[in-house]
Design an enzyme around this catalytic site. Structure first.
Site, PDB file in Angstrom:
ATOM      1  N   CYS A 136      -6.512  -4.499  -4.450  1.00 39.86           N
ATOM      2  CA  CYS A 136      -6.020  -3.299  -5.129  1.00 39.86           C
ATOM      3  C   CYS A 136      -6.896  -2.937  -6.329  1.00 39.86           C
ATOM      4  O   CYS A 136      -6.764  -3.539  -7.399  1.00 39.86           O
ATOM      5  CB  CYS A 136      -4.570  -3.532  -5.568  1.00 39.86           C
ATOM      6  SG  CYS A 136      -3.922  -2.154  -6.512  1.00 39.86           S
ATOM      7  N   CYS A 139      -4.983  -1.766  -9.359  1.00 39.83           N
ATOM      8  CA  CYS A 139      -4.363  -2.840 -10.153  1.00 39.83           C
ATOM      9  C   CYS A 139      -5.416  -3.617 -10.950  1.00 39.83           C
ATOM     10  O   CYS A 139      -5.197  -3.965 -12.102  1.00 39.83           O
ATOM     11  CB  CYS A 139      -3.636  -3.847  -9.262  1.00 39.83           C
ATOM     12  SG  CYS A 139      -2.731  -3.127  -7.924  1.00 39.83           S
ATOM     13  N   ASP A 140      -6.542  -3.916 -10.325  1.00 39.88           N
ATOM     14  CA  ASP A 140      -7.461  -4.895 -10.912  1.00 39.88           C
ATOM     15  C   ASP A 140      -8.823  -4.333 -11.321  1.00 39.88           C
ATOM     16  O   ASP A 140      -9.619  -5.047 -11.938  1.00 39.88           O
ATOM     17  CB  ASP A 140      -7.690  -6.043  -9.905  1.00 39.88           C
ATOM     18  CG  ASP A 140      -6.379  -6.733  -9.541  1.00 39.88           C
ATOM     19  OD1 ASP A 140      -5.513  -6.825 -10.428  1.00 39.88           O
ATOM     20  OD2 ASP A 140      -6.225  -7.151  -8.386  1.00 39.88           O
TER      21      ASP A 140
END
Ligand code: NDP
Length: 311
Positions: A136, A139-140
């Site tokens: 992701c 997300c990261d």
């Protein structure tokens, strides 16, 4: 342990689940929705949703899902933060039990458990998860500011991840196992017009290379599938974007699934192989993984469940 009874039990809290909830509640069916572990589903991982109608200036996935949750709650959907781990469709009312040891008895069920990202399944993948390997970018990606990263895959997800990562990373290498991309042409155009991204074709990942303590990914061993030659590509991080698998483990041998594990539904319907059980969203649809389509099929499922209950 608590016992709940309902006319409609909705399993899953993505766009399909919440929309089913809104429609079922507005029809007076007093639905219960069990959210699952990742409340809000996959869309909460999207920073910008530009193609959900009604939001001309884009909306974050989390905000969109929070709005859906609030709308469902406003109409009286009972939201329960728990995960269904077992289902019994062999008798009525249907019975489902949960991780928190609750029991749910339902006259009809709408399954909206969605799909999850696939992993490559290589040794050490687990070890470096969260330490250089991610599924992701939203997300990261932030952790890779000024770094060199790689993306695996050749579909829309991989190209979107690669484009998104250019916000943070110094360079992005897209690695695809064939010699042409599966992604839509407009995304490919964006990709090829982004100088920070290079694409390398005909390569598979053979091995993740890095340090142990703390786990730190440092490089990928790649194999050229045409020549069998291997090479080492140093990288600070890798984002795997090779598709998704449906969340249907608990429905195996309970419902008919297709050869990829998606729930089979009747043509132009959300009816599954068990009467009174309906499926909506990505869990039944591998080809059109879109929030608006999931929401539409959630509405369909609620309407079909309502009609079935009044039969
Ligand atoms: P796809 O199945 O479309 O693409 C997966 C990619 O990963 C393919 O290029 C595939 O290669 C590659 N791949 C699969 N397994 C492996 C493996 N083991 N090793 C290396 N590579 C592998 O998945 P997506 O998640 O990209 O998209 C799924 C659906 O969602 C599609 O219908 C897509 O259109 C839609 N989507 C739409 C978006 C949008 O419209 N903005 C955004 C994201 C997704 P190969 O090509 O060789 O099969």
């Amino acid at each position: 342990m608590a016992k709940f009874s309902t006319k409609v039990l909705i399993i899953g809290s993505g766009p399909a689940g919440y929309t089913a909830g809104i429609y079922a509640a507005r029809s007076g069916l007093e639905p219960i929705l069990v959210s699952g572990t990742d409340t809000g589903g996959q869309l909460t991982l999207s920073e910008n949703v530009e193609n959900f109608p009604g939001f001309p200036h884009a909306v974050s996935g989390s905000e969109l899902m929070e709005n859906m949750r609030r709308q469902a709650e406003l109409f009286g959907v009972v939201l329960i933060n728990d995960k269904i781990v077992e289902v019994d469709f062999s008798r009525r009312p249907f019975e489902c039990s949960s991780e928190k040891h609750n029991a749910f008895y339902a006259d009809s069920i709408i399954i909206a458990t969605g799909a999850s990202a696939k992993w490559l399944g290589l040794p050490d993948e687990e070890k470096y998860r969260g330490f250089g390997i991610s599924v992701c970018a939203t997300c990261d990606g932030f952790f890779y500011r000024g770094k060199n990263v790689a993306v695996i895959g050749g579909g829309n997800s991989a190209v979107e991840e690669a484009l998104y990562l250019t916000t943070f990373a110094r360079s992005v290498t897209l690695i695809h196992r064939r010699d042409n991309l599966r992604a839509d042409k407009y995304l490919q155009e964006k990709l090829f017009n982004t100088p920070q991204i290079r694409v390398i074709y005909d390569r598979t990942v053979e091995e993740f290379i890095g340090r142990n303590a703390p786990p730190t990914l440092e490089a990928l061993k790649l194999k050229n599938v045409k020549t069998d030659k291997t090479e080492i590509l140093p990288t600070d991080g890798v984002f795997i974007a090779i598709g998704h698998k449906p969340n249907t483990e608990i429905f195996q041998n309970r419902l008919e699934l297709d050869n990829r594990g998606y729930i089979k539904t009747a043509p132009d319907s959300t009816r599954t192989s068990v009467e009174g059980v309906f499926a909506a969203g990505d869990v039944r649809n591998a080809d059109f993984r879109q929030a608006v389509i999931a929401a539409g099929s959630g509405a369909m499922a609620a309407m079909e469940a309502g009609r079935w209950l009044c039969r």
